[in-house]
Write a protein that holds these residues in place. Structure first.
Motif, PDB file in Angstrom:
ATOM      1  N   PHE A 112      -0.744  -2.269   7.149  1.00 35.83           N
ATOM      2  CA  PHE A 112      -0.347  -3.675   7.189  1.00 35.83           C
ATOM      3  C   PHE A 112      -1.448  -4.586   7.738  1.00 35.83           C
ATOM      4  O   PHE A 112      -1.272  -5.804   7.791  1.00 35.83           O
ATOM      5  N   VAL A 113      -2.580  -3.995   8.140  1.00 30.89           N
ATOM      6  CA  VAL A 113      -3.710  -4.824   8.544  1.00 30.89           C
ATOM      7  C   VAL A 113      -4.213  -5.649   7.362  1.00 30.89           C
ATOM      8  O   VAL A 113      -4.762  -6.749   7.532  1.00 30.89           O
ATOM      9  N   VAL A 114      -4.007  -5.156   6.150  1.00 31.62           N
ATOM     10  CA  VAL A 114      -4.391  -5.914   4.956  1.00 31.62           C
ATOM     11  C   VAL A 114      -3.560  -7.185   4.859  1.00 31.62           C
ATOM     12  O   VAL A 114      -4.077  -8.271   4.552  1.00 31.62           O
ATOM     13  N   ASP A 115      -2.243  -7.078   5.112  1.00 33.88           N
ATOM     14  CA  ASP A 115      -1.387  -8.261   5.106  1.00 33.88           C
ATOM     15  C   ASP A 115      -1.853  -9.260   6.164  1.00 33.88           C
ATOM     16  O   ASP A 115      -1.914 -10.476   5.921  1.00 33.88           O
ATOM     17  N   VAL A 119      -7.289  -3.555  -2.044  1.00 36.50           N
ATOM     18  CA  VAL A 119      -7.064  -4.590  -3.058  1.00 36.50           C
ATOM     19  C   VAL A 119      -5.630  -4.549  -3.560  1.00 36.50           C
ATOM     20  O   VAL A 119      -4.996  -5.600  -3.763  1.00 36.50           O
ATOM     21  N   SER A 120      -5.082  -3.349  -3.766  1.00 34.88           N
ATOM     22  CA  SER A 120      -3.700  -3.234  -4.243  1.00 34.88           C
ATOM     23  C   SER A 120      -2.722  -3.825  -3.232  1.00 34.88           C
ATOM     24  O   SER A 120      -1.799  -4.570  -3.594  1.00 34.88           O
ATOM     25  N   VAL A 163      -0.304 -11.094  -0.710  1.00 32.45           N
ATOM     26  CA  VAL A 163      -0.755 -12.477  -0.873  1.00 32.45           C
ATOM     27  C   VAL A 163      -0.372 -12.978  -2.256  1.00 32.45           C
ATOM     28  O   VAL A 163      -0.584 -12.285  -3.264  1.00 32.45           O
ATOM     29  N   ASP A 164       0.196 -14.167  -2.302  1.00 33.93           N
ATOM     30  CA  ASP A 164       0.491 -14.808  -3.581  1.00 33.93           C
ATOM     31  C   ASP A 164      -0.317 -16.101  -3.694  1.00 33.93           C
ATOM     32  O   ASP A 164      -1.114 -16.444  -2.820  1.00 33.93           O
ATOM     33  N   TYR A 165      -0.083 -16.826  -4.766  1.00 32.55           N
ATOM     34  CA  TYR A 165      -0.868 -18.036  -4.997  1.00 32.55           C
ATOM     35  C   TYR A 165      -0.578 -19.117  -3.949  1.00 32.55           C
ATOM     36  O   TYR A 165      -1.426 -19.960  -3.668  1.00 32.55           O
ATOM     37  N   SER A 166       0.604 -19.110  -3.378  1.00 35.03           N
ATOM     38  CA  SER A 166       0.925 -20.115  -2.366  1.00 35.03           C
ATOM     39  C   SER A 166       0.056 -19.951  -1.119  1.00 35.03           C
ATOM     40  O   SER A 166      -0.318 -20.945  -0.478  1.00 35.03           O
ATOM     41  N   THR A 213      -9.031   2.939   1.558  1.00 34.57           N
ATOM     42  CA  THR A 213     -10.019   2.775   0.495  1.00 34.57           C
ATOM     43  C   THR A 213      -9.981   1.353  -0.059  1.00 34.57           C
ATOM     44  O   THR A 213      -9.018   0.612   0.147  1.00 34.57           O
ATOM     45  N   PHE A 214     -11.038   1.006  -0.787  1.00 37.04           N
ATOM     46  CA  PHE A 214     -11.110  -0.329  -1.369  1.00 37.04           C
ATOM     47  C   PHE A 214     -10.005  -0.547  -2.399  1.00 37.04           C
ATOM     48  O   PHE A 214      -9.452  -1.647  -2.507  1.00 37.04           O
ATOM     49  N   GLU A 215      -9.689   0.501  -3.177  1.00 34.77           N
ATOM     50  CA  GLU A 215      -8.612   0.369  -4.161  1.00 34.77           C
ATOM     51  C   GLU A 215      -7.293   0.095  -3.478  1.00 34.77           C
ATOM     52  O   GLU A 215      -6.500  -0.769  -3.914  1.00 34.77           O
TER      53      GLU A 215
END
Length: 387
Positions: A212-215, A312-313, A319-322, A307-309
């Protein structure tokens, strides 16, 4: 004669106390009473001025050699203070040069400026400083609106009329404010993204939720940190430059020259910079977001094995466009605020280098304050409309 020989030939100033034949107090002055030699007797003269004796005082200046205005004034001050204490003072043995110097000096010791008296009430002392700050903010807001209106009017961007905007000027300022700022923006954003990812992963590891660090990085960077830190960097880098440039032109009266030849200085000088900032800041924000996400991806891979994949996934899911739009919408408004505040401070510069430095500093501080305030207002607005 060399300077060393002249210094060796000079006699140090001296002062001695004696008693005259008629019982009067006698002060014997000797040596060279010049500016660089009277320091040795200043304390003795001051002590004599404070010790007011009785009876007549005879000042014997027959032993004085070279003298300048500083030495003559020291003698004159001693005589004036003794006379103010009620003593009868007689100057004897003075040369013609010394007599002329003393006669040319003021007949009365000049008084210093009166001490300022603060007659304000306690209420005024407490509330006047914050009141002045609030009033200055109101004046700056009015001046900012004037700058914005004058810039648009001066550029003559009106339907049916040719544009008065110089494309070359706008491109030049985009290069200075945008292109040349890319390295520092990329470096700063890369490090910020890496730090957020490292600290987030360290804390989320306790809960087994390192993914969840990506979020965390994606939402925080795209909605808040990216545009905010980029705007702060531009405020410190480009905002100060705008204030310094306009302030220097004002000091050299170049702005007055533009007015004399019939041009609107605000439209000529400020409008291209506002346009360049409005274009450059959103583009720099996009670059900063990519650099921060790249730094976060590297740290997540090295520190948590993501991993990078996978990064990105997960980023696409979180994340959305908003989120992207929420940050990008702020950028033009922040750019306008930085440009207007910098221009207002530049127009305030007076005729001294000290004034220029003060207003450049004030420009950076006010620009950063306005940027953070705008970010907070946008955050409240987004929450209110659930954006």
């Amino acid at each position: 004669m060399s300077a060393k020989r002249k210094a060796a030939d000079e006699r140090p100033a001296t002062i001695e106390m004696a008693t005259a034949a008629d019982g009067a107090e006698r002060v014997v002055l000797s040596g060279d009473w010049r500016n660089r030699g009277i320091g040795a007797v200043v304390s003795d003269v001051t002590r004599l001025e404070k010790s007011h004796g009785d009876g007549r005082l005879v000042v014997d200046a027959s032993g004085i050699g070279l003298v300048d205005t500083s030495g003559a004034w020291l003698i004159r001050r001693m005589i004036l203070r003794q006379q103010a204490a009620g003593r009868d003072v007689e100057l004897t043995g003075a040369t013609e040069t010394l007599s002329e110097l003393i006669d040319a000096l003021p007949q009365h010791e000049p008084k210093g400026p009166p001490e300022p008296q603060d007659d304000r009430s306690l209420f005024q002392k407490i509330f006047e400083p914050p009141g002045k700050v609030i009033a200055s903010f109101a004046d700056d807001a009015v001046a900012g609106m004037h700058i914005l209106g004058s810039a648009v009017a001066g550029a003559q961007v009106k339907l049916g009329r040719g544009s008065g905007v110089s494309a070359a000027s706008v491109v030049t300022h985009i290069d200075r404010m945008g292109v040349r700022a890319v390295p520092i923006i990329v470096l700063m954003s890369f490090l910020i993204g890496a730090i957020i990812a490292q600290q987030g992963a360290f804390q989320l590891r306790y809960f087994g939720a390192e993914l969840f660090v990506v979020d965390l990085v994606g939402i925080l960077q795209l909605r808040e940190i990216g545009v905010l830190l980029t705007a702060i960097m531009i405020a410190g880098r480009s905002g100060s430059a705008i204030t310094a440039e306009i302030g220097s032109m004002k000091m050299r009266e170049e702005i007055d020259a533009l007015t004399v030849i019939g041009l609107n200085p605000v439209g000529v000088l400020v409008f291209p910079r506002l346009v360049a900032l409005t274009i450059a800041l959103p583009l720099l924000t996009i670059i900063a977001n990519f650099a921060a996400l790249y730094g976060a991806a590297i740290v997540a891979w090295a520190y948590s094995g993501i991993t990078f994949e996978t990064f990105v996934s997960r980023l696409h899911e979180a994340v959305d466009y908003s989120s992207v739009a929420a940050g990008m919408i702020k950028a033009p408004f922040m750019a306008l605020a930085i440009g207007i505040v910098s221009a207002v401070e530049g127009m305030k510069v007076g005729g001294s280098a000290e004034s220029l430095g003060q207003h450049v500093t004030s420009s950076v501080v006010k620009s950063i304050f306005v940027v953070i305030l705008m970010d907070a207002l946008f955050a409240i607005f987004y929450s209110a409309i659930d954006f």
